[in-house]
Design a protein around this motif. Structure first.
Motif, PDB file in Angstrom:
ATOM      1  N   LYS A   1     -13.328  36.236   5.137  1.00 40.33           N
ATOM      2  CA  LYS A   1     -13.896  35.353   4.113  1.00 40.33           C
ATOM      3  C   LYS A   1     -13.487  33.909   4.399  1.00 40.33           C
ATOM      4  N   ALA A   2     -14.235  32.982   3.801  1.00 31.86           N
ATOM      5  CA  ALA A   2     -13.832  31.576   3.858  1.00 31.86           C
ATOM      6  C   ALA A   2     -12.616  31.392   2.951  1.00 31.86           C
ATOM      7  N   HIS A   3     -11.710  30.510   3.372  1.00 31.77           N
ATOM      8  CA  HIS A   3     -10.427  30.412   2.674  1.00 31.77           C
ATOM      9  C   HIS A   3     -10.255  29.103   1.907  1.00 31.77           C
ATOM     10  N   PHE A   4     -10.051  29.238   0.595  1.00 29.17           N
ATOM     11  CA  PHE A   4      -9.433  28.147  -0.148  1.00 29.17           C
ATOM     12  C   PHE A   4      -7.954  28.132   0.233  1.00 29.17           C
ATOM     13  N   SER A   5      -7.338  26.978   0.167  1.00 31.27           N
ATOM     14  CA  SER A   5      -5.919  26.907   0.488  1.00 31.27           C
ATOM     15  C   SER A   5      -5.241  25.926  -0.457  1.00 31.27           C
ATOM     16  N   VAL A   6      -3.932  25.975  -0.485  1.00 23.38           N
ATOM     17  CA  VAL A   6      -3.143  25.092  -1.343  1.00 23.38           C
ATOM     18  C   VAL A   6      -2.451  24.067  -0.455  1.00 23.38           C
ATOM     19  N   PRO A   7      -2.920  22.818  -0.457  1.00 21.07           N
ATOM     20  CA  PRO A   7      -2.248  21.800   0.360  1.00 21.07           C
ATOM     21  C   PRO A   7      -0.776  21.683  -0.013  1.00 21.07           C
ATOM     22  N   LYS A   8       0.078  21.603   0.998  1.00 19.55           N
ATOM     23  CA  LYS A   8       1.515  21.565   0.728  1.00 19.55           C
ATOM     24  C   LYS A   8       2.029  20.167   0.448  1.00 19.55           C
ATOM     25  N   THR A   9       1.124  19.192   0.494  1.00 19.30           N
ATOM     26  CA  THR A   9       1.515  17.809   0.227  1.00 19.30           C
ATOM     27  C   THR A   9       0.294  17.034  -0.232  1.00 19.30           C
ATOM     28  N   LEU A  10       0.518  15.915  -0.914  1.00 16.77           N
ATOM     29  CA  LEU A  10      -0.577  15.030  -1.301  1.00 16.77           C
ATOM     30  C   LEU A  10      -0.741  13.873  -0.341  1.00 16.77           C
ATOM     31  N   ARG A  11       0.172  13.738   0.599  1.00 15.91           N
ATOM     32  CA  ARG A  11       0.090  12.626   1.560  1.00 15.91           C
ATOM     33  C   ARG A  11       0.048  13.175   2.978  1.00 15.91           C
ATOM     34  N   ALA A  12      -0.816  12.579   3.787  1.00 10.46           N
ATOM     35  CA  ALA A  12      -0.988  13.069   5.158  1.00 10.46           C
ATOM     36  C   ALA A  12       0.041  12.494   6.110  1.00 10.46           C
ATOM     37  N   ILE A  13       0.757  11.449   5.685  1.00  9.04           N
ATOM     38  CA  ILE A  13       1.811  10.888   6.530  1.00  9.04           C
ATOM     39  C   ILE A  13       3.102  11.654   6.295  1.00  9.04           C
ATOM     40  N   ALA A  14       4.070  11.482   7.191  1.00  7.62           N
ATOM     41  CA  ALA A  14       5.293  12.281   7.125  1.00  7.62           C
ATOM     42  C   ALA A  14       6.523  11.439   6.820  1.00  7.62           C
ATOM     43  N   PHE A  15       6.331  10.277   6.208  1.00  2.18           N
ATOM     44  CA  PHE A  15       7.469   9.434   5.888  1.00  2.18           C
ATOM     45  C   PHE A  15       7.285   8.847   4.492  1.00  2.18           C
ATOM     46  N   ASP A  16       8.391   8.477   3.881  1.00  3.73           N
ATOM     47  CA  ASP A  16       8.345   7.876   2.549  1.00  3.73           C
ATOM     48  C   ASP A  16       8.077   6.388   2.655  1.00  3.73           C
ATOM     49  N   ASP A  17       7.478   5.843   1.615  1.00  4.68           N
ATOM     50  CA  ASP A  17       7.327   4.398   1.549  1.00  4.68           C
ATOM     51  C   ASP A  17       8.698   3.763   1.333  1.00  4.68           C
ATOM     52  N   ALA A  18       8.890   2.589   1.925  1.00  6.62           N
ATOM     53  CA  ALA A  18      10.155   1.872   1.803  1.00  6.62           C
ATOM     54  C   ALA A  18       9.886   0.385   1.950  1.00  6.62           C
ATOM     55  N   PRO A  19      10.765  -0.465   1.429  1.00  7.79           N
ATOM     56  CA  PRO A  19      10.568  -1.913   1.582  1.00  7.79           C
ATOM     57  C   PRO A  19      10.411  -2.289   3.055  1.00  7.79           C
ATOM     58  N   GLU A  20       9.374  -3.072   3.339  1.00  8.22           N
ATOM     59  CA  GLU A  20       9.095  -3.620   4.669  1.00  8.22           C
ATOM     60  C   GLU A  20       8.656  -2.562   5.677  1.00  8.22           C
ATOM     61  N   ARG A  21       8.393  -1.335   5.216  1.00  6.19           N
ATOM     62  CA  ARG A  21       7.819  -0.307   6.081  1.00  6.19           C
ATOM     63  C   ARG A  21       6.319  -0.226   5.795  1.00  6.19           C
ATOM     64  N   TYR A  22       5.507  -0.197   6.857  1.00  8.24           N
ATOM     65  CA  TYR A  22       4.050  -0.194   6.703  1.00  8.24           C
ATOM     66  C   TYR A  22       3.449   1.046   7.372  1.00  8.24           C
ATOM     67  N   ARG A  23       2.199   1.337   6.979  1.00  8.78           N
ATOM     68  CA  ARG A  23       1.420   2.403   7.589  1.00  8.78           C
ATOM     69  C   ARG A  23       0.412   1.771   8.543  1.00  8.78           C
ATOM     70  N   LEU A  24       0.637   1.954   9.831  1.00  7.02           N
ATOM     71  CA  LEU A  24      -0.246   1.375  10.838  1.00  7.02           C
ATOM     72  C   LEU A  24      -1.379   2.336  11.177  1.00  7.02           C
ATOM     73  N   MET A  25      -2.615   1.813  11.177  1.00  2.26           N
ATOM     74  CA  MET A  25      -3.783   2.557  11.643  1.00  2.26           C
ATOM     75  C   MET A  25      -4.255   1.932  12.947  1.00  2.26           C
ATOM     76  N   THR A  26      -4.413   2.740  13.999  1.00  5.17           N
ATOM     77  CA  THR A  26      -4.992   2.211  15.230  1.00  5.17           C
ATOM     78  C   THR A  26      -6.513   2.241  15.114  1.00  5.17           C
ATOM     79  N   LEU A  27      -7.165   1.198  15.636  1.00  4.77           N
ATOM     80  CA  LEU A  27      -8.597   0.991  15.447  1.00  4.77           C
ATOM     81  C   LEU A  27      -9.297   0.782  16.783  1.00  4.77           C
ATOM     82  N   ARG A  28     -10.596   1.078  16.805  1.00  4.06           N
ATOM     83  CA  ARG A  28     -11.451   0.711  17.927  1.00  4.06           C
ATOM     84  C   ARG A  28     -12.356  -0.419  17.488  1.00  4.06           C
ATOM     85  N   SER A  29     -12.678  -1.303  18.418  1.00  2.51           N
ATOM     86  CA  SER A  29     -13.524  -2.444  18.078  1.00  2.51           C
ATOM     87  C   SER A  29     -14.994  -2.111  18.320  1.00  2.51           C
TER      88      SER A  29
END
Length: 758
Positions: A624-652
Motif C-alpha cells: 500500500k501507499a504509506h502515510f508517515s509521521v515526520p520525525k521533525t518539522l525542520r529539514a536542517i540539522a542544526f539549531d538557530d543561533a546568533p550570527e548563524r545563517y542557513r546558506l542555500m546554494t543557487l544556480r544562475s
C-alpha cells in the motif's frame, strides 16, 4: 520582509526579449557553427536532436521552436567553433590552468584529440586512441575492481549507460555513482519507499486536466523554462499555481512567451503563481504540516455541516496505510510551531491549503529545495502525506512530479546505473551474458568520496560531468585525488575536474549529441528518458568538431575490450557498430518497459515506459501507499543561533549545473559577477554590514574543520530572515561530506550552517 526596491532584483518577466537577448549573447561568445540554426529547428522534435540541458518532456505536437533559453545555450555551447587542441595544452601547464575560472576553461572550446597527462612537464600531451585504451586496460587489470569508481553524468544516452553499467559488473563492481546522487537521489529513495515508484507519477496530459499545481523548492525559469509553456496554458484555463520557495524566482512569478507575437510586441504577460510563499530554508515540512492541518480541519467541517468529504476516504481505506498516526501527529502540532519553523503566517498557509481543498485534481512539483537537505526524505514524506489525503496519486490530472535536471539522469538509473544491486535485474544479466554479477552494494557519490579520502579507491573513470567541482568537501577531495593511480575523463570540453589528476591520467574527447555518430552500419540514433518517464530518440546531424572524436559508446566499449577477458556473449564491436543491437539488449533485460524498443524509438512525444504507482499498484512493503509521521518539522540539522545563517546554494540564469555560460543572472538582476552573497537587508543592518562590502563565509558545522570561501560582495535580496544565497559550485567547499540527507546521502546544499567572516 524588506521591500523589493531596497534589493537587487529583475523588474522584467521570464521569457520575452530578455531570453532572446540571452541566447544571442551566448551565441556571440561561443561563435557556433553554421549548422546551429538547423539544429535548433530540429531540437526536441521527432527524429530530431534531443536537448542536452534539462529533462523536461518533449510533446508529441511541438511548438515551432521547441527549445528554451537554457536549451539554446546548451546547443550553442556544444556547437561552438572554438577548439581546445593539443597546441593549447602545449602552451599551458596544468598547474597554470588550475588558476583559471571555470568559464574560461570551457570557453576554450571542444576537445579535439585524446590526451595523456605527463607529470614531468605538467602538461597534457597527445596520444593515440589505441595507446590510451591499452594503457587504461592495463591499469584496470592490475587493480581490485572494487577499488575503482565508474561515475556518469546525466547526459549519456540509454545505450551508453547500459553498456557502461554492464562493463562495471563484468569487471566486478557496482561502484556506479551518478549525478542523481547529488540532486534527486532523495526522490528515488523516498518515493520508492512511500509509493513504490522511484520517479514521478505524472504524464504531460495531466497538465491539461489538473485544477491546481503546487511548487516546492524549484526554479523553473532558470532550470527548466520549457515547462513554462504548459504552465502558461494551465493558468489561462483557470488552474491555480501555489509556490513555496525561499526566493522569489521570476519564472514562477510572470512569463512572457517568446513565441507569441502579441506578448512580444505588447506589455502583455502571464502571471504564473496565484500565491507565492517565501518559506524559510528548511521550513517545508512545517509548511506542509500546516497545509495538512487545514485540510483535516476542512474535512471535519465539511462532514459535520454537509455529510460530505474533503478527503478521498475510499482511496485512504483501500490504498493506504498509516493515516491515523499521521493525522494524530498533525493534530498535535501547534500552529505556533508551524509558523515558527516555516517562517510563514497561518493565514497564508490556510489560503494555500484551501486552494488544495477546492481543487478536484492537483499536481505537486518539486526540485532540489526539497531533496538537498539533511531531512530531505522527511520533506518528501510530508508532501506525499498531503497528496495521499485527496487521492492525488494514481489518477489522471493529478500526481507527484519531481523536476529533474540532466537530460537523461532518470534514464540512466532505469537501465542499470545504480550502486544498489537490488535495483538491477542481476539474474537476467547473468543469463544474458554468462557471468556472475557482483552482489555487494557499491559506492554512491558520498561513499566514493569517503573511499577516495581513505585511499581505498585507486581509479576513477568519469563518463562526462565535472565530478570534482560538483561535490562537497572539495579542498580535501582535490588533495586526495592526486593519490589515485588512474583517472580517466570522457568529455566534450575542458573543465576543472580534468586538471585534478591521478598518477596515470587520460582525457578522452567524445562526440556531442548534436553531431553525426557514424559507425559500421551508418548514422546512429541514441535515446534518453525524460522526467515524465517517456523515452525519446535523438539523431545528430552536425559535422563532428574533430575527425579524431569517438562516440561515448565506442570509448566505453574500447576500454572494456582492453580490460576484460573475451566472452562470446559480450560483443563490444557489434554493439559499437549498430546501436540498435544495444537497444535489443535493453529490451531483453527490461522487457516490460522496453519491449519493441527499436520500433518505438521515434514515437511522437516519446513512448511511456509505465509507472506502477500511476496504476495504483503499490510496490511497497505491505503493498500500500504509506502515510508517515515526520520525525521533525525542520529539514536542517542544526539549531538557530546568533550570527548563524542557513546558506542555500543557487544556480544562475547563465549556467547549467557546473557549466557557466556567462556572468549574467538576469532573472535576479545580478550582472558581471558570481562572487555575491545574497542577504536580507534587515539581516545586513543587524550584522553591521553594508551593501557592497566584501566578506567571506565560514562553515559552522561544528566538526572543527576550517572551511571558508571569501571575496563575496554583500548584496541585498528578498530572502527570509536568517537565510543566505550564493552560487553553486563556488560554495561547495563549505559543505561537509558528512552533511547529507540521512536516507539517500544526497548532499544538503540547501541548508548549510555558516557564519559571515568580515
Amino acid at each position: 520582509m524588506a521591500k523589493e526596491d531596497e534589493t537587487v532584483h529583475y523588474s522584467g518577466t521570464e521569457g520575452g526579449w530578455g531570453s532572446v537577448r540571452g541566447i544571442v549573447e551566448t551565441g556571440l561568445r561561443t561563435r557556433p557553427t553554421p549548422g546551429v540554426l538547423n539544429t535548433l529547428r530540429r531540437q526536441n522534435k521527432v527524429k530530431g536532436f534531443m536537448c542536452v540541458s534539462c529533462a523536461w518532456t518533449k510533446p508529441a505536437e511541438p511548438l515551432s521552436f521547441e527549445f528554451c533559453e537554457n536549451g539554446a545555450k546548451a546547443t550553442l555551447w556544444e556547437l561552438t567553433t572554438r577548439r581546445c587542441t593539443p597546441e593549447f595544452f602545449a602552451d599551458h601547464t596544468v598547474s597554470e590552468l588550475k588558476g583559471w575560472k571555470d568559464y574560461d576553461l570551457e570557453q576554450q572550446g571542444r576537445l579535439t584529440h585524446p590526451m595523456r597527462y605527463d607529470s614531468v612537464s605538467d602538461k597534457y600531451v597527445p596520444c593515440a586512441w589505441e595507446e590510451a585504451f591499452a594503457a587504461i586496460g592495463a591499469e584496470l587489470k592490475k587493480l581490485d575492481p572494487r577499488s575503482t569508481v565508474f561515475y556518469s553524468s546525466g547526459r549519456a544516452s540509454l545505450e551508453t549507460s547500459y553498456l557502461y553499467a554492464l562493463f562495471a559488473r563484468l569487471y566486478g563492481h557496482n561502484n556506479l555513482p551518478d549525478s542523481s546522487n547529488m540532486c534527486h537521489e532523495t526522490t528515488s529513495v523516498a518515493l520508492k519507499k512511500l509509493i513504490g515508484s522511484p520517479v514521478g507519477t505524472c504524464v504531460l496530459a495531466d497538465f491539461d486536466l489538473c485544477d491546481a499545481i503546487f511548487f516546492f523548492g524549484q526554479n523553473t525559469g532558470s532550470n527548466s523554462p520549457r515547462l513554462l509553456h504548459p504552465l502558461q496554458e494551465a493558468v489561462k484555463r483557470g488552474v491555480k499555481i501555489v509556490t513555496f520557495n525561499p526566493i522569489k524566482e521570476k519564472g514562477l512569478e510572470v512569463f512572457k512567451n517568446p513565441q507569441s507575437p502579441v506578448e512580444m510586441l505588447t506589455p502583455k504577460a502571464t502571471p504564473i503563481s496565484t500565491l507565492y510563499l517565501q518559506v524559510k530554508a528548511g521550513g517545508d515540512i512545517a509548511a506542509i504540516t500546516g497545509l495538512i492541518k487545514h485540510v483535516l480541519a476542512a474535512e471535519e467541517k465539511k462532514w459535520a455541516e454537509e455529510k460530505l468529504h474533503v478527503l478521498d476516504v475510499d482511496f485512504i481505506e483501500q490504498h493506504t496505510a498509516g493515516f491515523a498516526a499521521m493525522k494524530a501527529q498533525a493534530d498535535a502540532t501547534s500552529w505556533e510551531e508551524i509558523e515558527h519553523e516555516s517562517g510563514l503566517a497561518r493565514a497564508d498557509l490556510e489560503e494555500a491549503a484551501q486552494i488544495y481543498v477546492e481543487a478536484p485534481r492537483s499536481i505537486a512539483m518539486f526540485g532540489m529545495g526539497l531533496t538537498q537537505h539533511v531531512h530531505g526524505f522527511e520533506n518528501l514524506a510530508a508532501l506525499t502525506n498531503l497528496w495521499l489525503l485527496k487521492g492525488n496519486v494514481g489518477r489522471d490530472g493529478a500526481g507527484i512530479s519531481p523536476v529533474r535536471g540532466h537530460s537523461n539522469v532518470q534514464g540512466q538509473r532505469t537501465v542499470g546505473i545504480a550502486e544498489k544491486p537490488e535495483l538491477v535485474p542481476l539474474d537476467k544479466l547473468a543469463e544474458q551474458f554468462g557471468f556472475a554479477p557482483p552482489r555487494d552494494e557499491g559506492f554512491n557519490t558520498v561513499k566514493a568520496c569517503e573511499k577516495i579520502l581513505s585511499e581505498e579507491v585507486k581509479a576513477f573513470i568519469g563518463l562526462g560531468g565535472n565530478f570534482v567541482r560538483a561535490i562537497p568537501e572539495r579542498e580535501m577531495i582535490e588533495e586526495a585525488w592526486t593519490r589515485l593511480r588512474l583517472t580517466v575523463q570522457i568529455a566534450t570540453k575542458l573543465n576543472r575536474s580534468h586538471l585534478i589528476n591521478g598518477e596515470v591520467a587520460y582525457l578522452l574527447p567524445c562526440l556531442g549529441r548534436s553531431e553525426t555518430d557514424k559507425q559500421a552500419t551508418g548514422s546512429q540514433a541514441v535515446t534518453m528518458e525524460d522526467s515524465l518517464s517517456c523515452i525519446h530518440g535523438s539523431l545528430g546531424k552536425n559535422k563532428p568538431a574533430s575527425k579524431d572524436l569517438k562516440s561515448e559508446i565506442a570509448i566505453v566499449a574500447s576500454i572494456a575490450k582492453a580490460t576484460l577477458p573475451p566472452n562470446p556473449k559480450v560483443k563490444w564491436d557489434e554493439w559499437t557498430g549498430d546501436y540498435a543491437k544495444v537497444r535489443d539488449l535493453i529490451a531483453e533485460t527490461y522487457p516490460e518497459q522496453f519491449h519493441d524498443f527499436n520500433a518505438r524509438v521515434f514515437t511522437p512525444g516519446g513512448f511511456y515506459r509505465g509507472n506502477s504507482a500511476r496504476e495504483r499498484v503499490w510496490k511497497t512493503e505491505g503493498g500500500k501507499a504509506h502515510f508517515s509521521v515526520p520525525k521533525t518539522l525542520r529539514a536542517i540539522a542544526f539549531d538557530d543561533a546568533p550570527e548563524r545563517y542557513r546558506l542555500m546554494t543557487l544556480r544562475s540564469n547563465d549556467q547549467f549545473n557546473t557549466t557557466i555560460y556567462g556572468y549574467s543572472d538576469r532573472l535576479r538582476g545580478i550582472e558581471g559577477t558570481r562572487d555575491v552573497l545574497l542577504m536580507n537587508p534587515e539581516d545586513i543592518a543587524a550584522a553591521g554590514l553594508t551593501k557592497g562590502q566584501i566578506v567571506g563565509l565560514k562553515s559552522d558545522a561544528g566538526d572543527g574543520v576550517d572551511r571558508q570561501v571569501g571575496g563575496l560582495t554583500v548584496t541585498p535580496f528578498l530572502l527570509p530572515r536568517g537565510c543566505l544565497g550564493a552560487y553553486y559550485p563556488e560554495m561547495n567547499p563549505l559543505i561537509p561530506l558528512w552533511y547529507h540527507d540521512e536516507e539517500s546521502k544526497t548532499p544538503a546544499a540547501k541548508g548549510v550552517p555558516v557564519r559571515i567572516v568580515v
